[in-house]
Design a protein around this motif. Structure first.
Motif, short mmCIF file in Angstrom:
data_model
loop_
_atom_site.label_atom_id
_atom_site.label_comp_id
_atom_site.label_asym_id
_atom_site.label_seq_id
_atom_site.Cartn_x
_atom_site.Cartn_y
_atom_site.Cartn_z
N ARG A 103 0.82 -1.20 0.00
CA ARG A 103 0.00 0.00 0.00
C ARG A 103 0.86 1.27 0.00
N ASP A 104 1.83 1.31 0.91
CA ASP A 104 2.62 2.54 1.05
C ASP A 104 3.47 2.81 -0.18
N HIS A 105 3.92 1.76 -0.87
CA HIS A 105 4.76 1.97 -2.04
C HIS A 105 4.02 1.71 -3.36
N ILE A 106 3.43 0.50 -3.49
CA ILE A 106 2.88 0.12 -4.78
C ILE A 106 1.59 0.89 -5.08
N VAL A 107 0.64 0.83 -4.16
CA VAL A 107 -0.61 1.55 -4.36
C VAL A 107 -0.34 3.07 -4.46
N ALA A 108 0.55 3.56 -3.62
CA ALA A 108 0.87 5.00 -3.65
C ALA A 108 1.48 5.39 -5.00
N PHE A 109 2.31 4.50 -5.55
CA PHE A 109 2.94 4.77 -6.85
C PHE A 109 1.89 4.83 -7.96
N ILE A 110 0.98 3.85 -7.95
CA ILE A 110 -0.08 3.82 -8.97
C ILE A 110 -0.95 5.07 -8.85
N ASP A 111 -1.26 5.42 -7.59
CA ASP A 111 -2.08 6.58 -7.34
C ASP A 111 -1.43 7.86 -7.92
N ARG A 112 -0.13 8.00 -7.67
CA ARG A 112 0.60 9.18 -8.15
C ARG A 112 0.65 9.23 -9.68
N ASN A 113 0.76 8.06 -10.30
CA ASN A 113 0.94 8.02 -11.75
C ASN A 113 -0.32 7.60 -12.49
N TRP A 114 -1.45 7.79 -11.82
CA TRP A 114 -2.72 7.32 -12.40
C TRP A 114 -2.94 7.86 -13.81
N ASP A 115 -2.71 9.15 -14.02
CA ASP A 115 -3.00 9.76 -15.32
C ASP A 115 -2.07 9.24 -16.40
N ILE A 116 -0.87 8.79 -16.02
CA ILE A 116 0.05 8.23 -17.00
C ILE A 116 -0.39 6.80 -17.36
N LEU A 117 -0.82 6.06 -16.35
CA LEU A 117 -1.19 4.66 -16.56
C LEU A 117 -2.56 4.52 -17.21
N PHE A 118 -3.48 5.34 -16.77
CA PHE A 118 -4.87 5.22 -17.26
C PHE A 118 -5.37 6.57 -17.77
N PRO A 119 -4.78 7.08 -18.88
CA PRO A 119 -5.20 8.42 -19.33
C PRO A 119 -6.66 8.46 -19.77
#
Ligand code: ZN
Ligand code: ZN
Length: 527
Positions: A103-119
């Motif tokens: 959660r602290d690393h993986i989910v947080a990373f996805i959350d931060r890069n959401w617009d790059i991953l799921f534009p």
């Protein structure tokens, strides 16, 4: 997919592409490849390491005269491998022994890069965080590796099983494996190999370089430091086995000179409780073995021993009504001025440990209510470990002045709460440990570690020191410890080595009423 085996060259620089080392992205029009590093725009959009999940049009084929990138629809498996691969290569320092927190690393990373991953997905599905956890454990046999249980007994730490294989190759091989499974199913063949075996075989077929297909090496890492804590703290399971393990883990006290071993005697359930007529005698008195010259330890405020240690003013001011009603801990996260990170309201809640002080209190209540058949002992509260809060400071200063030396003020620790650990029983402070970051370029310093008498010898200090060590990965940790203080054994268990002896280190602070030597060991944990 056979294409994986062909040697292809980069359209821009004409050098060969190398799978997993110098990968290329394929143009959807001319099917030629371009090194990620040769792209005219410098890198793929978004800049995630190993992210080649784009429909790419090379400069020559593009109708607009420049390269075009359109995000492919990513599966959660691709998103997680991509995140772990990027974290592992670009933010390895975040990991604990190579593992990232789900959660602290993986989910947080996805959350931060959401617009790059799921534009294209502006609305997030409600349960996406649960999906991440689900995928991690679903593929745990061959794509993701979990880092053993954490101190709170949860599988929360993950890494890539094949850390050198890029997300694109992993994803391609996963697809090949599924195709073969489907083919076999349509031919009504019975499967004899597991997914893990098929995946490993396919990977070795497509990536012949043994260096690249090596699995994550657990044995090399110091996983023990995570798991030893488990062993020692897990009071409910495998008591017998544990005691053997613990014996190996701990230094052999019997062989040490008696002089070094001045533990304060503490009543336990097996001993008869002792009652005193005079309240001032209730504190265990340390008898000197070297003669009568040493005076017993004086406590400036005997009530502090029983009282909640947070003073009334801070309690009224700082705590919300529901915190007052439900117990001791704030629910809100706090922002660390040092790291800019939001710290969680607590580090750990321990419901198992039963310190001798609480055993004694229970014993007294049972004895006093012996004649009442209806009497039921109140359940005991958990021990909570939190980061230091402003309302703890008065009590911590008071304890420092009583047990160390006068004039200590730990208000400054609020500047770097990341490096603190306060142990609470309800609102009573039963221990604390502080570390000062950056005393030298790559060195942090443990300034104070304290556990109240009566709460000692049950791994409270051990957890606090463990926590401090975890906050300072990649940095040496140093400390001073009085040469006859048994805490030295605890530090040695964590790998601290005595570097030198500092004569008269505690000279300025030496108190005739405390038995600790004024000489100190200077110890270092090398990272
Ligand atoms: Zn190139
Ligand atoms: Zn092209």
């Amino acid at each position: 997919m056979e294409g994986l085996l062909l040697i292809k060259e980069c359209k821009y620089c004409h050098e060969n592409l190398k799978s997993c080392l110098d990968e290329g992205i394929e143009c959807i029009v001319c099917n030629s490849n371009v090194h990620a590093g040769c792209l005219k725009r410098g890198s793929v959009p978004g800049g995630l390491h190993g992210d080649l999940f784009y429909n790419f049009t090379c400069q020559e084929c593009s109708d607009i005269g420049s390269e075009k990138f359109v995000r492919q629809k990513l599966s959660w498996l691709q998103v997680i491998t991509l995140s772990l691969y990027h974290l592992g290569t670009k933010s390895a320092g975040l990991a604990r022994n190579g593992f990232f927190h789900w959660r602290d690393h993986i989910v947080a990373f996805i959350d931060r890069n959401w617009d790059i991953l799921f534009p294209n997905e502006i609305k997030r599905k409600k349960k996406w965080i649960g999906t991440v956890a689900g995928r991690l454990s679903h593929y745990s046999s061959y794509l993701f590796l979990s880092g053993g249980k954490t101190v709170i007994n949860k599988t929360a730490w993950w890494t890539l099983m094949y850390p050198k294989i890029t997300p694109l190759v992993l994803s391609n091989i996963y697809n090949v494996m599924n195709l073969e499974k489907q083919k076999a199913k349509s031919r009504n063949e019975k499967r004899v190999t597991s997914d893990a075996e098929s995946f490993d075989a396919l990977l070795k077929q497509y990536v012949p370089d043994e260096n690249l297909t090596k699995k994550f090496d657990i044995s090399r890492r110091h996983i023990n430091s995570i798991e030893n804590i488990d062993e020692v703290d897990n009071q409910t399971e495998k008591k017998k086995q544990k005691s053997i393990k613990r014996k190996i883990l701990l230094p052999n006290y019997k062989d040490l000179p008696k002089k070094l071993m001045k533990f304060t005697p503490i009543s336990s359930l097996t001993e008869e409780p002792v009652f005193y007529d005079n309240p001032s005698e209730q504190i265990p008195i340390q008898k000197s073995q070297n003669g009568p010259s040493m005076k017993p330890l004086k406590l400036l405020d005997p009530m502090c021993y029983y009282n909640t240690s947070l003073n009334n003013i801070s309690r009224m001011k700082m705590q919300k009504m529901h915190v007052k009603l439900t117990g001791n801990i704030r629910k809100e996260i706090t922002l660390s001025p040092y790291s800019g990170i939001y710290l969680k309201p607590y580090i750990r809640r321990d419901v198992d440990t039963f310190p001798s002080w609480l055993k004694l209190m229970a014993e007294i209540q049972l004895t006093a209510n012996k004649t009442d058949p209806e009497f039921i002992l109140n359940p005991r509260a958990p021990i909570d470990y939190t980061y230091v809060q402003p309302e703890h400071i008065p009590a911590i200063n008071s304890l420092c002045n009583q047990f160390f030396w006068p004039g200590i003020d730990l208000t400054e620790s609020l500047q770097y709460p990341d490096f603190s650990c306060v142990a609470l029983y309800k609102r009573l402070i039963i221990g604390f440990a502080f570390l000062v970051p950056d005393v030298k370029h790559t060195e942090n310093y443990i300034s104070f570690v304290f556990t109240r008498p009566g709460w000692r010898n049950c791994s409270i200090a051990k957890f606090m020191v463990y926590h401090l060590i975890q906050t300072s990965l990649g940095r040496d940790i140093t400390l001073h410890v009085s040469i006859n203080n048994p805490a030295l054994f605890l530090y040695q268990q964590f790998g601290f080595k005595v570097e030198n002896v500092v004569l008269d280190f505690y000279d300025k602070y030496f108190r005739t009423d405390v038995q600790d030597s004024k000489h100190a060991f200077f110890c270092r944990l090398e990272r």
